[in-house]
Design a protein around this motif. Structure first.
Motif, PDB file in Angstrom:
ATOM      1  N   TRP A 140      -7.084  -0.347   1.737  1.00 55.91           N
ATOM      2  CA  TRP A 140      -6.327   0.584   0.891  1.00 55.91           C
ATOM      3  C   TRP A 140      -6.876   0.590  -0.534  1.00 55.91           C
ATOM      4  O   TRP A 140      -7.034   1.650  -1.154  1.00 55.91           O
ATOM      5  CB  TRP A 140      -4.856   0.190   0.896  1.00 55.91           C
ATOM      6  CG  TRP A 140      -4.063   0.821  -0.200  1.00 55.91           C
ATOM      7  CD1 TRP A 140      -3.812   2.146  -0.378  1.00 55.91           C
ATOM      8  CD2 TRP A 140      -3.424   0.147  -1.284  1.00 55.91           C
ATOM      9  NE1 TRP A 140      -3.043   2.343  -1.501  1.00 55.91           N
ATOM     10  CE2 TRP A 140      -2.791   1.125  -2.074  1.00 55.91           C
ATOM     11  CE3 TRP A 140      -3.307  -1.199  -1.640  1.00 55.91           C
ATOM     12  CZ2 TRP A 140      -2.056   0.800  -3.222  1.00 55.91           C
ATOM     13  CZ3 TRP A 140      -2.577  -1.518  -2.771  1.00 55.91           C
ATOM     14  CH2 TRP A 140      -1.967  -0.527  -3.544  1.00 55.91           C
ATOM     15  N   ASP A 141      -7.169  -0.577  -1.056  1.00 46.12           N
ATOM     16  CA  ASP A 141      -7.735  -0.701  -2.402  1.00 46.12           C
ATOM     17  C   ASP A 141      -9.016   0.119  -2.512  1.00 46.12           C
ATOM     18  O   ASP A 141      -9.198   0.908  -3.452  1.00 46.12           O
ATOM     19  CB  ASP A 141      -8.014  -2.184  -2.683  1.00 46.12           C
ATOM     20  CG  ASP A 141      -8.566  -2.433  -4.080  1.00 46.12           C
ATOM     21  OD1 ASP A 141      -8.901  -1.469  -4.781  1.00 46.12           O
ATOM     22  OD2 ASP A 141      -8.677  -3.617  -4.462  1.00 46.12           O
ATOM     23  N   SER A 193      -2.368   6.909   0.804  1.00 44.17           N
ATOM     24  CA  SER A 193      -2.353   6.287   2.125  1.00 44.17           C
ATOM     25  C   SER A 193      -1.042   6.548   2.845  1.00 44.17           C
ATOM     26  O   SER A 193      -1.023   6.921   4.023  1.00 44.17           O
ATOM     27  CB  SER A 193      -2.582   4.780   1.972  1.00 44.17           C
ATOM     28  OG  SER A 193      -2.369   4.100   3.186  1.00 44.17           O
ATOM     29  N   TYR A 210       0.893   3.401  -5.435  1.00 43.22           N
ATOM     30  CA  TYR A 210      -0.254   3.184  -6.321  1.00 43.22           C
ATOM     31  C   TYR A 210       0.312   3.217  -7.732  1.00 43.22           C
ATOM     32  O   TYR A 210       0.279   4.230  -8.423  1.00 43.22           O
ATOM     33  CB  TYR A 210      -1.315   4.256  -6.104  1.00 43.22           C
ATOM     34  CG  TYR A 210      -2.570   4.046  -6.930  1.00 43.22           C
ATOM     35  CD1 TYR A 210      -3.258   2.842  -6.881  1.00 43.22           C
ATOM     36  CD2 TYR A 210      -3.064   5.062  -7.746  1.00 43.22           C
ATOM     37  CE1 TYR A 210      -4.405   2.650  -7.629  1.00 43.22           C
ATOM     38  CE2 TYR A 210      -4.216   4.882  -8.489  1.00 43.22           C
ATOM     39  CZ  TYR A 210      -4.881   3.668  -8.433  1.00 43.22           C
ATOM     40  OH  TYR A 210      -6.019   3.471  -9.186  1.00 43.22           O
ATOM     41  N   SER A 263       1.381   6.207  -2.757  1.00 38.75           N
ATOM     42  CA  SER A 263      -0.049   6.184  -2.468  1.00 38.75           C
ATOM     43  C   SER A 263      -0.454   7.327  -1.541  1.00 38.75           C
ATOM     44  O   SER A 263       0.339   7.818  -0.730  1.00 38.75           O
ATOM     45  CB  SER A 263      -0.433   4.854  -1.807  1.00 38.75           C
ATOM     46  OG  SER A 263       0.129   4.766  -0.505  1.00 38.75           O
ATOM     47  N   ASP A 281      -7.978   4.035  -2.177  1.00 37.36           N
ATOM     48  CA  ASP A 281      -6.981   4.670  -3.051  1.00 37.36           C
ATOM     49  C   ASP A 281      -7.095   4.318  -4.533  1.00 37.36           C
ATOM     50  O   ASP A 281      -6.511   5.008  -5.366  1.00 37.36           O
ATOM     51  CB  ASP A 281      -5.571   4.300  -2.579  1.00 37.36           C
ATOM     52  CG  ASP A 281      -5.011   5.319  -1.608  1.00 37.36           C
ATOM     53  OD1 ASP A 281      -5.816   6.050  -1.002  1.00 37.36           O
ATOM     54  OD2 ASP A 281      -3.779   5.364  -1.426  1.00 37.36           O
ATOM     55  N   ASP A 330       0.812  -1.217   0.000  1.00 35.54           N
ATOM     56  CA  ASP A 330       0.000   0.000   0.000  1.00 35.54           C
ATOM     57  C   ASP A 330       0.842   1.262   0.000  1.00 35.54           C
ATOM     58  O   ASP A 330       0.300   2.363   0.121  1.00 35.54           O
ATOM     59  CB  ASP A 330      -0.945   0.000   1.208  1.00 35.54           C
ATOM     60  CG  ASP A 330      -0.219  -0.182   2.537  1.00 35.54           C
ATOM     61  OD1 ASP A 330       0.926  -0.677   2.530  1.00 35.54           O
ATOM     62  OD2 ASP A 330      -0.802   0.151   3.586  1.00 35.54           O
TER      63      ASP A 330
END
Length: 503
Positions: free
Chosen positions: A462-463, A325, A73, A323, A466, A70
């Motif tokens: 996270w998916d 995140s 991206y 990312s 983000d 994570d």
């Protein structure tokens, strides 16, 4: 360290080290292995050849761990890139070159280790210095274990090849249970702990494995085994060996051979290699012919950034963005963020790039003319990592004291990053978040998530948050490991069965 390049039937031993710290170099033919080992120095050269397979290890961590996690991206804006399927959990990854490289390079290193070990057994009487003989055997076993541990974390079950075999013999060796692979890994590493020196007094030997490096890697093996199984044949066996790992890590701390570097940037400085944090690293020799420098510094950075600064094209192509995140995880005033991350830039032609990427290993005053010749070592295991791994063992019931071995060192690490508010409690998820901030861009994040059991909750969350381009496939526990390369599956019918979840 060293690297081997194949030129026709000749294998060239490029024994490379960092900058002026060169181990040696000598060419030899695989066909003359039996006659090569004629004097003690030949065994040293043979050992150096094994180290060569570490050259791409940092790249592998960034491609298969950092990119999988994570922290990035990694959606390309310039055509389909090999890293996208890694980031997006594609099922058809068996022909991915990063995955093929992981299998081939590790087994090439294992082959070289087996050759050396076989020659020590057969012709070891040539080495009259028994201490040297044991050390070379221990180095070979350390590296063989290192390569097998990398394979287990990536693929789960793999074939055990602990001696030199012919191609036809290899086609009869199936994948072994993960528990059996670990037995070989642990045996080899324990031999290394018992027979490697704690330090090397000769500068030319810097970069060789020490007994402390073996302790640290063995501890991580026990910790990885102790992780959850996820009901797959992956690296976790739920073995609850946190106590064994704690003992090994605590030995590194209490022996006081390494130290906490007070300035974060100094750990990665090109002029401060072999600093007190470094327990084991991959070392590179630059300016040599053939070239044996590093390639990992630019791997996550876009070419356009380099060219906009008047630097040579490197090979990172388009950007692998960090990312949201991770960017939002850094507290205000955390100095690690500014050091590790480039927050956009103005590219060639005035094009403004707003996305962020890792610059952690890049010193713009040290950009080489050749993109495969960067003059910086990659730290595999550093003292801060040992402190945080020991804290993880304590929190998992492996022994020790929470106040002095968890809270105190974590606050010391945070203070170095400019975070003055101390923590008073810490859970495993919170510790993993502290590791994320400390080791961002170093390729550890995916393995941390898998070992801690957090991967099945962190990655789906996270998916959902983000993946604004809706490119990622739904995560399943099968994706804790990667597929066996198709070129291996295709070697012999029914020799290997593909890992569940992959085409």
């Amino acid at each position: 360290m060293n690297k081997i390049l194949s030129i026709g039937a000749v294998v060239v031993l490029l024994l490379f080290n960092a900058c002026e710290k060169e181990l040696n170099q000598v060419p030899f033919s695989q066909a003359t292995t039996e006659t090569f080992y004629a004097i003690p120095n030949d065994f040293i050269q043979g050992t150096n050849a094994i180290y060569s397979n570490l050259r791409t290890y940092p790249d592998r961590l960034l491609n298969l761990s950092e990119t999988r996690s994570d922290n990035l991206y990694a959606i390309s804006d310039g055509g389909v890139r090999d890293w996208e399927g890694i980031n997006d959990f594609y099922k058809n990854l068996s022909t991915n070159p990063y995955i093929e490289e992981a299998w081939a390079t590790n087994y090439n290193g294992i082959y070289k280790a087996n050759v050396l070990l076989g020659q020590i057994e057969k012709n070891g009487s040539i080495i009259t210095d028994e201490v040297l003989k044991k050390r070379l055997e221990a180095e070979a076993k350390f590296l063989r274990a290192f390569f097998y541990f990398d394979l287990v974390r990536i693929f789960g079950k793999v074939p055990i090849i602990d001696k030199v075999v012919t191609a036809n013999e290899a086609l009869a060796i199936p994948r072994s249970a993960v528990a059996d692979v670990y037995k070989l890994i642990e045996s080899d590493l324990q031999f290394a702990v018992d027979n490697l020196p704690p330090v090397y007094t000769i500068a030319a030997d810097r970069g060789r494995a020490t007994s402390y490096a073996a302790r640290g890697i063995l501890a991580l093996v026990y910790m990885t085994k102790s992780g959850p199984t996820y009901d797959i044949e992956g690296p976790g066996l739920a073995s609850n060996e946190w106590g064994k790992a704690y003992t090994l890590l605590n030995k590194i701390v209490v022996d006081n051979k390494y130290a906490f570097v007070s300035n974060y940037a100094d750990i990665f400085s090109y002029s401060n290699e072999n600093n007190p944090e470094v327990i084991f690293d991959v070392q590179y020799n630059t300016g040599s012919n053939p070239v044996t420098g590093a390639t990992f510094p630019w791997l996550l950075a876009p070419d356009n950034w380099f060219t906009s600064l008047g630097k040579p094209v490197q090979g990172g192509l388009t950007i692998r963005p960090i990312s949201n995140s991770l960017l939002s995880a850094y507290p205000a005033n955390d100095t690690r963020k500014a050091f590790s991350i480039q927050n956009g830039y103005t590219g060639t032609g005035g094009v403004v790039e707003t996305r962020s990427f890792f610059k952690k290993y890049i010193d713009l005053t040290k950009v080489p003319s050749s993109r495969v010749d960067w003059p910086i070592n990659y730290i595999v295991l550093r003292y801060t990592d040992v402190l945080m791994l020991r804290a993880e063992c304590v929190l998992n019931g492996g022994g020790g004291d929470v106040a002095t071995e968890v809270i105190a060192p974590i606050n010391q690490i945070r203070a170095r990053a400019g975070l003055t508010v101390p923590l008073v409690t810490l859970t495993i998820p919170q510790l993993m978040e502290q590791r994320r901030l400390e080791f961002a861009g170093e390729g550890l994040r995916w393995h941390d998530l898998v070992r801690s059991g957090l991967v099945t909750t962190v990655i789906p969350a996270w998916d959902a948050a983000d993946d604004i381009e809706n490119k990622m496939e739904p995560f399943t526990k099968d994706f804790v490991i990667y597929p066996i390369p198709y070129n291996q599956i295709n070697l012999k019918k029914d020799l290997y069965t593909q890992n569940k979840g992959y085409n």
